[in-house]
Design an enzyme around this catalytic site. Sequence first.
Site, PDB file in Angstrom:
ATOM      1  N   HIS A   1     -22.269 -29.173 -13.201  1.00  0.00           N
ATOM      2  CA  HIS A   1     -23.663 -28.745 -13.068  1.00  0.00           C
ATOM      3  C   HIS A   1     -24.254 -29.364 -11.815  1.00  0.00           C
ATOM      4  CE1 HIS A   1     -27.767 -27.727 -14.137  1.00  0.00           C
ATOM      5  NE2 HIS A   1     -28.120 -28.983 -13.846  1.00  0.00           N
TER       6      HIS A   1
ATOM      7  N   ASP B   1       0.814  -1.224   0.000  1.00  0.00           N
ATOM      8  CA  ASP B   1       0.000   0.000   0.000  1.00  0.00           C
ATOM      9  C   ASP B   1       0.846   1.273   0.000  1.00  0.00           C
ATOM     10  OD1 ASP B   1      -2.238  -1.586   0.148  1.00  0.00           O
ATOM     11  OD2 ASP B   1      -3.040  -0.685   1.970  1.00  0.00           O
TER      12      ASP B   1
HETATM   13  P1  FAD Z   1      -0.342  -3.097   5.930  1.00  0.00           P
HETATM   14  O1  FAD Z   1      -1.181  -4.286   5.977  1.00  0.00           O
HETATM   15  O2  FAD Z   1      -0.968  -1.785   6.172  1.00  0.00           O
HETATM   16  O3  FAD Z   1       0.818  -3.342   7.003  1.00  0.00           O
HETATM   17  C1  FAD Z   1       1.785  -2.399   7.292  1.00  0.00           C
HETATM   18  C2  FAD Z   1       2.335  -2.672   8.670  1.00  0.00           C
HETATM   19  O4  FAD Z   1       3.494  -1.878   8.849  1.00  0.00           O
HETATM   20  C3  FAD Z   1       1.384  -2.296   9.790  1.00  0.00           C
HETATM   21  O5  FAD Z   1       1.246  -3.375  10.675  1.00  0.00           O
HETATM   22  C4  FAD Z   1       2.080  -1.135  10.488  1.00  0.00           C
HETATM   23  O6  FAD Z   1       1.849  -1.100  11.876  1.00  0.00           O
HETATM   24  C5  FAD Z   1       3.533  -1.428  10.195  1.00  0.00           C
HETATM   25  N1  FAD Z   1       4.410  -0.260  10.248  1.00  0.00           N
HETATM   26  C6  FAD Z   1       4.244   0.921   9.600  1.00  0.00           C
HETATM   27  N2  FAD Z   1       5.304   1.725   9.827  1.00  0.00           N
HETATM   28  C7  FAD Z   1       6.135   1.039  10.657  1.00  0.00           C
HETATM   29  C8  FAD Z   1       7.394   1.323  11.242  1.00  0.00           C
HETATM   30  N3  FAD Z   1       8.027   2.481  11.024  1.00  0.00           N
HETATM   31  N4  FAD Z   1       7.955   0.388  12.032  1.00  0.00           N
HETATM   32  C9  FAD Z   1       7.336  -0.794  12.248  1.00  0.00           C
HETATM   33  N5  FAD Z   1       6.156  -1.122  11.708  1.00  0.00           N
HETATM   34  C10 FAD Z   1       5.574  -0.222  10.927  1.00  0.00           C
HETATM   35  N6  FAD Z   1      -7.535  -5.960   0.742  1.00  0.00           N
HETATM   36  C11 FAD Z   1      -7.864  -7.088   0.095  1.00  0.00           C
HETATM   37  O7  FAD Z   1      -7.117  -7.524  -0.782  1.00  0.00           O
HETATM   38  N7  FAD Z   1      -9.019  -7.761   0.377  1.00  0.00           N
HETATM   39  C12 FAD Z   1      -9.880  -7.321   1.320  1.00  0.00           C
HETATM   40  O8  FAD Z   1     -10.908  -7.950   1.557  1.00  0.00           O
HETATM   41  C13 FAD Z   1      -9.563  -6.132   2.018  1.00  0.00           C
HETATM   42  N8  FAD Z   1     -10.390  -5.664   2.964  1.00  0.00           N
HETATM   43  C14 FAD Z   1     -10.047  -4.538   3.645  1.00  0.00           C
HETATM   44  C15 FAD Z   1     -10.927  -4.064   4.611  1.00  0.00           C
HETATM   45  C16 FAD Z   1     -10.629  -2.917   5.315  1.00  0.00           C
HETATM   46  C17 FAD Z   1     -11.593  -2.410   6.357  1.00  0.00           C
HETATM   47  C18 FAD Z   1      -9.393  -2.248   5.071  1.00  0.00           C
HETATM   48  C19 FAD Z   1      -9.028  -1.018   5.863  1.00  0.00           C
HETATM   49  C20 FAD Z   1      -8.514  -2.710   4.111  1.00  0.00           C
HETATM   50  C21 FAD Z   1      -8.832  -3.855   3.386  1.00  0.00           C
HETATM   51  N9  FAD Z   1      -8.004  -4.348   2.382  1.00  0.00           N
HETATM   52  C22 FAD Z   1      -8.354  -5.474   1.701  1.00  0.00           C
HETATM   53  C23 FAD Z   1      -6.736  -3.685   2.041  1.00  0.00           C
HETATM   54  C24 FAD Z   1      -5.545  -4.425   2.695  1.00  0.00           C
HETATM   55  O9  FAD Z   1      -5.747  -4.468   4.090  1.00  0.00           O
HETATM   56  C25 FAD Z   1      -4.252  -3.712   2.351  1.00  0.00           C
HETATM   57  O10 FAD Z   1      -4.141  -3.559   0.960  1.00  0.00           O
HETATM   58  C26 FAD Z   1      -3.061  -4.519   2.857  1.00  0.00           C
HETATM   59  O11 FAD Z   1      -3.135  -4.710   4.247  1.00  0.00           O
HETATM   60  C27 FAD Z   1      -1.750  -3.812   2.511  1.00  0.00           C
HETATM   61  O12 FAD Z   1      -0.699  -4.571   2.983  1.00  0.00           O
HETATM   62  P2  FAD Z   1       0.712  -3.921   3.330  1.00  0.00           P
HETATM   63  O13 FAD Z   1       1.584  -5.053   3.739  1.00  0.00           O
HETATM   64  O14 FAD Z   1       1.168  -3.048   2.244  1.00  0.00           O
HETATM   65  O15 FAD Z   1       0.453  -2.952   4.566  1.00  0.00           O
END
Ligand code: FAD
Length: 465
Positions: A443, A311
């Site tokens: 089916h 993200d």
């Molecule tokens: P994240 O999951 O956001 O994880 C990042 C992590 O980094 C967090 O735990 C944070 O605490 C940690 N962090 C940040 N900065 C630091 C730092 N400096 N030091 C240590 N730790 C740190 N996507 C789907 O594909 N299907 C779904 O059904 C879906 N449903 C969703 C429902 C909701 C309500 C929401 C809000 C989102 C949903 N998403 C869904 C989107 C999905 O959650 C995100 O796309 C996904 O979590 C992104 O993954 P990521 O690893 O990039 O980051």
Amino acid sequence: MSNYDVVVIGSGPGGYVGAIRCAQLGLKTALIEKYSTLGGTCLNVGCIPSKALLDSSEHFHNATHNFKEHGIEIKDIKANLEQMINRKNDVVSQTCSGIKFLMDKNKIDVYQGVGSLIDSTTVSVKGENEATLKAKYIVLASGSKPNYFPGMEPDKDRIITSTEALNMKEIPGKMLVIGGGVIGLELGSVYGRLGTQIEVVEFAPNIIPTMDGTMSKELTKVLKKEGFKFHFEHRVQKVENTGKGVKLTALNKKGEEVVLEADYCLVAVGRKPYTEGLGLENAGVKVNERGQIEVNDHLQTNIPNIYAIGDVVRGAMLAHKAEEEGVFVAELLAGQKPHINYNLIPGVVYTWPEVASVGKTEEELKAAGVAIKVGSFPIKALGRARASMDIMGTVKVIADSETDEVLGVHMIAPRAADLIMEAVTAMEYRASAEDIARICHPHPTYSEAVKEAALAATADRALHV
Ligand code: FAD
Ligand code: NAD
């Protein structure tokens, strides 16, 4: 100071999956997470808890609306929100502990604390665990957080984000939802099914505006039938917490002021990349004007040994996209030549019926001047749909009119989230609509709608309409 081949910051689906793949490939790996549980947004306050509540509320909706027709009569059905939230919390906690197990199994060192770049090869951890880590490569996977615009700042009390909406203490009588996107419609569905009056205030002329137009139209019909009200082309000016509720002021298409009142207002207007505390400036890592960490096609930042995924970089904010990128970077660092087909990352909205999509929309293809054939098939024409009383929806297959190659598949259907994988697989192998149409489908299943829509796209040859 501990030395690692790879230090990953952030334990969401991007970070933890990337860390596993690094470890599988023999790289000494550390994972830093600031919260006490692993799994990031997805496991803690995103995908998993929202689907847990969607399933519970769907059971309640079926019990109150559909069971009688099936011949099941239950007296005094009551929604127990506290129990629904407790069950959701159990699901989250089991899933998060599963990640801890995977880290231990793969011998990944987990540090709890905020990870911050000191320079391009050194990361400090501050929090529960204090440490300084030296890394050959660093992967930034810090994710995103809820976005909002001036006037709609969440106070986390009555003006809430998805995080608070997953932990409500009461079933609201009425809830305004700003944003008719994925979060607004999924969480709106949860409470709508439990009896809340949902009113969506959307800036665009339709819901899920980035998906295929047919899906938006069909889903609007479904949700209106469930009691949703929509205010399209409304520009929110401000939302106020009145103590007992909220008051929202917006301007409609004609520029007239519209005032809406409710118990709560869910702000769901997108998410923004989260980079606070990462210390990007210490290593000179660039971010773009949207706040995303800038990366090239190899997910490499402007600092050659620092990568970023999920993200926090450009592209769809989806868990499976983040995962693919985690694996991609790990394999790249191990000297392999991985590939991601961004065109074939499916998108799903977990309403009921679900909406799922892969490839290009009809609008995108027409705008690009591609000559296309479109085949559609209504779910209600399936025997399986009538048997289960799930008759809403349609499947749409779009193919190139000259080559018959499938360019997009869009569906609103029961279990569309799973059904879409047939289309993803077919498109990954560059199948034609006729290829799908000639495959034998069991089916009675919902998957027959995919075959029928492919037949319709091939030469208007659908068999059951
Ligand atoms: P994240 O999951 O956001 O994880 C990042 C992590 O980094 C967090 O735990 C944070 O605490 C940690 N962090 C940040 N900065 C630091 C730092 N400096 N030091 C240590 N730790 C740190 N996507 C789907 O594909 N299907 C779904 O059904 C879906 N449903 C969703 C429902 C909701 C309500 C929401 C809000 C989102 C949903 N998403 C869904 C989107 C999905 O959650 C995100 O796309 C996904 O979590 C992104 O993954 P990521 O690893 O990039 O980051
Ligand atoms: P979104 O981008 O899906 O929808 C935001 C909606 O808000 C859009 O319809 C947009 O037109 C509208 N909007 C924007 N500004 C507005 C304004 N000022 N007033 C009124 N409406 C406005 O964002 P989201 O629903 O907040 O979800 C955030 C991210 O989380 C998405 O990128 C999505 O990929 C991810 N997510 C995915 C799933 C899933 O895969 N099922 C579920 C939840 C969240």
